[in-house]
Design a protein around this motif. Structure first.
Motif, PDB file in Angstrom:
ATOM      1  N   THR A  18       0.764  -1.134   0.098  1.00  0.00           N
ATOM      2  CA  THR A  18       0.043  -0.098  -0.227  1.00  0.00           C
ATOM      3  C   THR A  18       0.712   1.281  -0.010  1.00  0.00           C
ATOM      4  O   THR A  18       2.062   1.157   0.544  1.00  0.00           O
ATOM      5  N   PHE A  19       0.516   2.479  -0.809  1.00  0.00           N
ATOM      6  CA  PHE A  19       1.064   3.565  -0.605  1.00  0.00           C
ATOM      7  C   PHE A  19       0.315   4.622  -0.133  1.00  0.00           C
ATOM      8  O   PHE A  19      -0.911   4.600  -0.559  1.00  0.00           O
ATOM      9  N   ALA A  24       5.933   6.830  -5.697  1.00  0.00           N
ATOM     10  CA  ALA A  24       6.681   5.561  -5.315  1.00  0.00           C
ATOM     11  C   ALA A  24       5.782   4.404  -5.903  1.00  0.00           C
ATOM     12  O   ALA A  24       6.434   3.320  -6.294  1.00  0.00           O
ATOM     13  N   ALA A  25       4.561   4.392  -5.824  1.00  0.00           N
ATOM     14  CA  ALA A  25       3.569   3.451  -6.280  1.00  0.00           C
ATOM     15  C   ALA A  25       3.893   3.111  -7.914  1.00  0.00           C
ATOM     16  O   ALA A  25       3.946   2.008  -8.297  1.00  0.00           O
ATOM     17  N   ILE A  60      -3.170   3.909  -2.470  1.00  0.00           N
ATOM     18  CA  ILE A  60      -2.783   3.439  -3.710  1.00  0.00           C
ATOM     19  C   ILE A  60      -2.532   1.807  -3.460  1.00  0.00           C
ATOM     20  O   ILE A  60      -1.628   1.836  -2.465  1.00  0.00           O
ATOM     21  N   ARG A  61      -2.984   0.780  -3.878  1.00  0.00           N
ATOM     22  CA  ARG A  61      -2.803  -0.542  -3.541  1.00  0.00           C
ATOM     23  C   ARG A  61      -2.309  -1.336  -4.925  1.00  0.00           C
ATOM     24  O   ARG A  61      -3.143  -1.237  -5.495  1.00  0.00           O
ATOM     25  N   LEU A  62      -1.184  -2.140  -4.618  1.00  0.00           N
ATOM     26  CA  LEU A  62      -0.612  -2.927  -5.807  1.00  0.00           C
ATOM     27  C   LEU A  62      -1.083  -4.138  -5.383  1.00  0.00           C
ATOM     28  O   LEU A  62      -0.636  -4.770  -4.160  1.00  0.00           O
ATOM     29  N   ARG A 117       7.573   9.140   3.674  1.00  0.00           N
ATOM     30  CA  ARG A 117       7.639  10.203   2.555  1.00  0.00           C
ATOM     31  C   ARG A 117       8.791   9.759   1.707  1.00  0.00           C
ATOM     32  O   ARG A 117       9.805   9.002   2.136  1.00  0.00           O
ATOM     33  N   TYR A 118       8.863  10.365   0.676  1.00  0.00           N
ATOM     34  CA  TYR A 118       9.941   9.684  -0.236  1.00  0.00           C
ATOM     35  C   TYR A 118      10.404  11.030  -0.848  1.00  0.00           C
ATOM     36  O   TYR A 118       9.968  12.079  -1.211  1.00  0.00           O
TER      37      TYR A 118
END
Length: 221
Positions: A18-19, A24-25, A60-62, A117-118
């Protein structure tokens, strides 16, 4: 971020990561696809506006087919250094950040979940939202206000005078936010966000350095 996937046959989708960060996602989505792993995107639409980024948590989920889960996990170990992967959803509960204290295992009323965080996102947001966006993203609000004041104030002055030198100064202020925001992200992820006074001091010093650089450029031309 595209949502084109190879639909698995008679497979159940399982959430892999999850993001709360679209960039990043996107990176991990492309990485998994490059390794021939079937993956799809669930959760928030990628059309969520950047202006709501500070007030709305993106979800956001992969997801991958269950029979490709172990393969996907193995691929992730090559995507990020050991220890960088978040605990969710396979490695236990999400840690919690205690205000002014070390993280604890169980949340209390004065604690909030840690959401990584990115650095790349901070750098990009400094340019996309050129009013301290990089530091606001890094949860350095006091520093963000200083950058915003300097950038917006000089932008208004530029619009009034039309002086190109002021335009160069505004550019340097935005660049200063972009360059230093990734370091602010590192402090946030380490639960070492300084107090408001320290943030303001660092921001003022950075802006002063940018102003001196602008003077040097003026004298050199």
């Amino acid at each position: 971020m595209g949502n084109h996937v190879h639909e698995p046959r008679e497979h159940e989708w399982v959430t892999l990561r999850t993001f709360d960060d679209q960039i990043a996602a996107e990176m991990m989505l492309n990485f998994l696809r490059d390794h021939d792993i079937t993956v799809t995107v669930l959760g928030n639409s990628v059309a969520t506006t950047m202006l709501n980024r500070f007030n709305t948590v993106l979800d956001i989920r992969l997801a991958v087919p269950r029979d490709e889960l172990e393969q996907a996990r193995e691929a992730l170990r090559g995507f990020e250094p050991e220890g960088e992967l978040e605990q969710q959803p396979f490695r236990g509960p999400m840690p919690y950040r205690t205000k002014g204290k070390r993280p604890k295992e169980d949340p209390t009323e004065d604690e909030e979940p840690v959401r990584r965080r990115y650095r790349r996102a901070a750098f990009a947001l400094a340019w996309l939202l050129p009013f301290g966006g990089g530091h606001f993203y890094a949860q350095h609000s006091a520093a963000g206000v200083v950058f915003a004041t300097a950038i917006v104030g000089n932008t208004l002055l530029l619009m009034t005078t039309g002086d190109s030198k002021i335009g160069s100064l505004v550019f340097l202020f935005v660049a200063a936010d972009a360059i230093t925001a990734p370091f602010a992200v590192a402090r946030y992820n380490a639960n070492q966000v300084p107090g408001a006074s320290a943030q303001i001091g660092r921001a003022v010093f950075t802006l002063a350095a940018a102003w001196v650089l602008a003077l040097i450029c003026v004298f050199c031309t």
